[in-house]
Design an enzyme around this catalytic site. Structure first.
Site, PDB file in Angstrom:
ATOM      1  N   LYS A  56       0.767  -1.216  -0.010  1.00 28.37           N
ATOM      2  CA  LYS A  56       0.457  -0.072  -0.356  1.00 28.37           C
ATOM      3  C   LYS A  56       0.814   1.269   0.227  1.00 28.37           C
ATOM      4  O   LYS A  56       0.593   2.111  -0.641  1.00 28.37           O
ATOM      5  CB  LYS A  56      -1.007  -0.170   1.432  1.00 28.37           C
ATOM      6  CG  LYS A  56      -0.126   0.082   2.036  1.00 28.37           C
ATOM      7  CD  LYS A  56      -1.553   0.494   3.642  1.00 28.37           C
ATOM      8  CE  LYS A  56      -0.732   0.333   5.400  1.00 28.37           C
ATOM      9  NZ  LYS A  56      -0.279   1.387   5.517  1.00 28.37           N
ATOM     10  N   ARG A  97       1.817   6.897  -2.937  1.00 27.91           N
ATOM     11  CA  ARG A  97       2.842   7.298  -3.711  1.00 27.91           C
ATOM     12  C   ARG A  97       2.813   7.052  -5.149  1.00 27.91           C
ATOM     13  O   ARG A  97       2.012   8.198  -5.725  1.00 27.91           O
ATOM     14  CB  ARG A  97       3.885   6.737  -3.712  1.00 27.91           C
ATOM     15  CG  ARG A  97       4.441   7.396  -2.233  1.00 27.91           C
ATOM     16  CD  ARG A  97       5.966   5.990  -1.379  1.00 27.91           C
ATOM     17  NE  ARG A  97       6.247   6.907   0.134  1.00 27.91           N
ATOM     18  CZ  ARG A  97       5.715   6.167   1.306  1.00 27.91           C
ATOM     19  NH1 ARG A  97       4.771   5.454   0.736  1.00 27.91           N
ATOM     20  NH2 ARG A  97       6.059   6.557   1.397  1.00 27.91           N
ATOM     21  N   ARG A 147      -4.611  10.639  14.657  1.00 24.14           N
ATOM     22  CA  ARG A 147      -3.471  10.760  15.065  1.00 24.14           C
ATOM     23  C   ARG A 147      -2.288  12.101  14.607  1.00 24.14           C
ATOM     24  O   ARG A 147      -3.242  12.900  14.075  1.00 24.14           O
ATOM     25  CB  ARG A 147      -2.871  10.150  13.302  1.00 24.14           C
ATOM     26  CG  ARG A 147      -3.445   8.262  13.868  1.00 24.14           C
ATOM     27  CD  ARG A 147      -3.240   7.248  12.380  1.00 24.14           C
ATOM     28  NE  ARG A 147      -1.803   6.836  12.453  1.00 24.14           N
ATOM     29  CZ  ARG A 147      -1.741   6.160  11.170  1.00 24.14           C
ATOM     30  NH1 ARG A 147      -2.349   5.703  10.725  1.00 24.14           N
ATOM     31  NH2 ARG A 147      -0.679   5.716  10.801  1.00 24.14           N
ATOM     32  N   ASP A 205       6.760  -0.929  10.733  1.00 22.95           N
ATOM     33  CA  ASP A 205       5.957  -2.224  10.857  1.00 22.95           C
ATOM     34  C   ASP A 205       5.972  -3.463  11.146  1.00 22.95           C
ATOM     35  O   ASP A 205       4.681  -4.447  10.887  1.00 22.95           O
ATOM     36  CB  ASP A 205       5.704  -1.835   9.567  1.00 22.95           C
ATOM     37  CG  ASP A 205       4.621  -0.915   9.285  1.00 22.95           C
ATOM     38  OD1 ASP A 205       4.095   0.077   8.090  1.00 22.95           O
ATOM     39  OD2 ASP A 205       3.860  -0.167  10.237  1.00 22.95           O
ATOM     40  N   ARG A 265      -2.869  -4.784  11.952  1.00 26.82           N
ATOM     41  CA  ARG A 265      -1.240  -5.889  12.103  1.00 26.82           C
ATOM     42  C   ARG A 265      -1.833  -6.551  13.579  1.00 26.82           C
ATOM     43  O   ARG A 265      -0.972  -7.753  13.750  1.00 26.82           O
ATOM     44  CB  ARG A 265       0.181  -5.012  11.917  1.00 26.82           C
ATOM     45  CG  ARG A 265      -0.028  -4.193  11.074  1.00 26.82           C
ATOM     46  CD  ARG A 265       1.565  -3.485  10.857  1.00 26.82           C
ATOM     47  NE  ARG A 265       1.536  -3.027   9.370  1.00 26.82           N
ATOM     48  CZ  ARG A 265       1.466  -2.677   8.624  1.00 26.82           C
ATOM     49  NH1 ARG A 265       2.141  -4.234   8.102  1.00 26.82           N
ATOM     50  NH2 ARG A 265       2.096  -2.033   7.534  1.00 26.82           N
ATOM     51  N   LYS A 268      -7.909  -3.493   5.565  1.00 26.23           N
ATOM     52  CA  LYS A 268      -6.521  -1.840   5.888  1.00 26.23           C
ATOM     53  C   LYS A 268      -6.176  -1.894   4.765  1.00 26.23           C
ATOM     54  O   LYS A 268      -5.071  -1.311   3.623  1.00 26.23           O
ATOM     55  CB  LYS A 268      -6.761  -1.427   7.025  1.00 26.23           C
ATOM     56  CG  LYS A 268      -5.863  -0.470   7.243  1.00 26.23           C
ATOM     57  CD  LYS A 268      -5.650   0.037   8.426  1.00 26.23           C
ATOM     58  CE  LYS A 268      -5.189   1.925   8.149  1.00 26.23           C
ATOM     59  NZ  LYS A 268      -3.979   2.648   8.421  1.00 26.23           N
TER      60      LYS A 268
HETATM   61  O1  LIG Z   1       5.779   6.319   4.788  1.00 26.27           O
HETATM   62  C1  LIG Z   1       4.710   4.915   4.023  1.00 26.27           C
HETATM   63  O2  LIG Z   1       4.635   4.982   3.312  1.00 26.27           O
HETATM   64  C2  LIG Z   1       5.026   4.510   5.681  1.00 26.27           C
HETATM   65  C3  LIG Z   1       5.381   5.052   6.679  1.00 26.27           C
HETATM   66  C4  LIG Z   1       5.643   4.665   8.359  1.00 26.27           C
HETATM   67  O3  LIG Z   1       4.735   5.314   9.400  1.00 26.27           O
HETATM   68  P1  LIG Z   1       6.211   6.440  10.418  1.00 26.27           P
HETATM   69  O4  LIG Z   1       6.688   7.060   9.101  1.00 26.27           O
HETATM   70  O5  LIG Z   1       4.271   7.223  10.478  1.00 26.27           O
HETATM   71  O6  LIG Z   1       6.140   5.858  11.039  1.00 26.27           O
HETATM   72  C5  LIG Z   1       4.895   3.049   8.022  1.00 26.27           C
HETATM   73  O7  LIG Z   1       4.898   2.976   9.886  1.00 26.27           O
HETATM   74  C6  LIG Z   1       3.326   3.421   7.758  1.00 26.27           C
HETATM   75  O8  LIG Z   1       3.401   1.804   7.427  1.00 26.27           O
HETATM   76  C7  LIG Z   1       3.611   3.192   5.807  1.00 26.27           C
HETATM   77  C1  LIG Z   2       0.945   2.759   9.741  1.00 24.21           C
HETATM   78  C2  LIG Z   2       0.316   1.962   9.060  1.00 24.21           C
HETATM   79  O1  LIG Z   2      -0.168   2.601   8.026  1.00 24.21           O
HETATM   80  P1  LIG Z   2      -0.725   4.330   7.782  1.00 24.21           P
HETATM   81  O2  LIG Z   2       0.120   5.203   8.066  1.00 24.21           O
HETATM   82  O3  LIG Z   2      -0.798   4.831   6.523  1.00 24.21           O
HETATM   83  O4  LIG Z   2      -2.206   4.352   8.456  1.00 24.21           O
HETATM   84  C3  LIG Z   2       0.382   0.893   9.257  1.00 24.21           C
HETATM   85  O5  LIG Z   2       0.574  -0.038   7.636  1.00 24.21           O
HETATM   86  O6  LIG Z   2       0.830   0.206  10.065  1.00 24.21           O
END
Ligand SMILES: O=C(O)C1=C[C@@H](OP(=O)(O)O)[C@@H](O)[C@H](O)C1
Ligand SMILES: C=C(OP(=O)(O)O)C(=O)O
Length: 413
Positions: free
Chosen positions: A20, A25, A115, A298, A369, A393
């Site tokens: 995802k 992106r 968030r 993750d 997760r 999700k």
């Molecule tokens: O840029 C991204 O696609 C993501 C960045 C990460 O978050 P953080 O940068 O907030 O740690 C990751 O936890 C999320 O699942 C996806």
């Molecule tokens: C935090 C996650 O994704 P996002 O930050 O894009 O919600 C995730 O996939 O665990």
């Protein structure tokens, strides 16, 4: 929906779910391009579909078979209200694009509304964006021009990724200076590679990132497989003493990202290797390990689960787990304790010690997760997972895939 998982050996071959992170992106950057882009292997996951909803309100997007078709360039949103579900990536990076032409209200589910966002909103405002509200829902009026901005890096790398996308879409470009430590750094490189794939020319030099104005080239790209999602299948093999091959994963990128999970699982006593057939995981974990995961947050749920089955682990660099769909420093610990593990945690670490196991009950609580962790451990000790549909999700085929590997999965509708 509740899912019951019965102890059963996970063995066989399964395709990696599409990423995802890459999909979001590609969709967002494609909306800037004057022309049609086709994004193959586009996931049906909630977060990836949230990105298409947002792109559809700023440009044009539709699903065509297993692909997403996106046509730019960006336009005024006409006052559309877009629900982004729980997708932090779509919210943060999409807010930058919404700030170009404006005319949008962005909102999300309760997890997303909770968030962090204000630091990014303030940074975008300093670049000319007119944004009403410091938390969701926000009304975006446009006006982003570009410039130089300093932002903290210890909350989310998505703030920096957002500013990189803002730079490419803006008239003046954006120069970002990261203040303090940067978490999840590999995702900055993912954003740079995604922009480069469309012909843009961002540069990342340590804590200084430049993203010049860009007219992205309409492109045809495929979304690669996701290592962090694939790890739950490998983890099910490790938890149940099986052997699982995950196919359709990309070669590990130079900046590694979640592909480090291959080595991390190996360090936990599991046979974990990339072969011509794919990523092969077999055997049970053993031995206590210490792993620093600030670059790959993750992976914390799945590796904490493998540790509970094996010899334990101390996982550090996890302060930003507090800002995910749930506070994973709490919810991962709760999930493991449900299976009998002994878990201690602090502001930025989890320590897992194995203990006599038992069947576990896990509630998703809006965190995909956590539900996938429950399913993985169910292969070892049995589990009941409440709200199990929340895996959609990121990976709607999770329960079906587990069953295809021979794991006993019962869905109570
Ligand atoms: O840029 C991204 O696609 C993501 C960045 C990460 O978050 P953080 O940068 O907030 O740690 C990751 O936890 C999320 O699942 C996806
Ligand atoms: C935090 C996650 O994704 P996002 O930050 O894009 O919600 C995730 O996939 O665990």
């Amino acid at each position: 929906m509740r899912v019951s998982v019965h102890p059963s050996r996970a063995s066989g071959s399964v395709e990696a779910p599409p990423s995802k992170s890459w999909a979001i992106r590609f969709a967002l950057i494609a909306s800037m391009a004057a022309g049609e882009s086709v994004i193959g292997n586009y996931p049906e996951s909630g977060d990836a579909l949230a990105a298409l909803r947002l792109v559809g309100a700023m440009a044009f997007a539709e699903r065509r078979g297993g692909s997403a078709v996106v046509r730019g360039p960006l336009r005024h949103g006409g006052g559309a209200v877009v629900d982004l579900g729980g997708s932090g990536s779509t919210l943060r990076m999409g807010l930058a694009l919404a700030s170009i032409r404006g005319g949008l209200v962005l909102d999300g589910d309760p997890t997303l509304r909770a968030r962090p966002l204000k630091e990014l909103i303030d940074a975008l405002r300093s670049l000319g964006a007119e944004i009403e509200g410091d938390s969701l829902p926000v009304r975006v009026r446009g006006g982003l021009r570009g410039g130089r901005v300093r932002i903290r890096g210890d909350i989310s790398s998505q703030f920096i990724s957002s500013l990189m996308i803002a730079g490419a879409a803006s008239e003046e470009g954006v120069e970002v200076e990261v203040a303090g430590p940067l978490v999840s750094r590999p995702y900055i490189h993912m954003t740079a590679d995604a922009l480069t794939a469309f012909g843009c020319r961002p540069t990342v030099e340590g804590d200084f990132i430049e993203s010049p104005p860009c007219n992205p080239r309409p492109s045809r790209l495929d979304v690669p497989g996701d290592y962090a999602l694939a790890a739950f299948y490998g983890g099910a093999a490790a938890a149940s003493g099986g052997s699982v091959t995950v196919t359709r994963l990309p070669p590990p990128p130079p900046w590694r990202g979640d592909s480090v999970v291959v080595e991390h699982m190996g360090s936990m006593g599991v046979s974990s290797r990339i072969t011509g057939a794919g990523w092969v995981v077999e055997g049970r974990p053993s031995g206590f390990v210490e792993l620093r995961l600030d670059d790959a947050p993750d992976l914390a749920p799945v590796l904490a689960g493998v540790a509970a089955v094996g010899g334990g682990a101390r996982l550090t660099g996890l302060g930003h787990l507090a800002f995910k769909e749930s506070n994973r420093l709490v919810t991962v610990a709760e999930a493991l304790r449900a299976f009998g593990a002994v878990v201690s945690s602090g502001a930025d670490y989890l320590e897992v010690r194995p203990a006599p196991p038992r069947r576990g009950f896990v509630a998703c609580g809006g965190d995909h997760r956590i539900a996938m962790l429950g399913g993985m451990l169910g292969a070892a000790w049995g589990a009941d997972v409440d709200g199990a549909e929340c895996v959609a999700k990121s990976n709607p085929s999770y329960w079906r895939d587990l069953a295809s590997l021979g794991v006993g999965v019962w869905m109570h509708r």
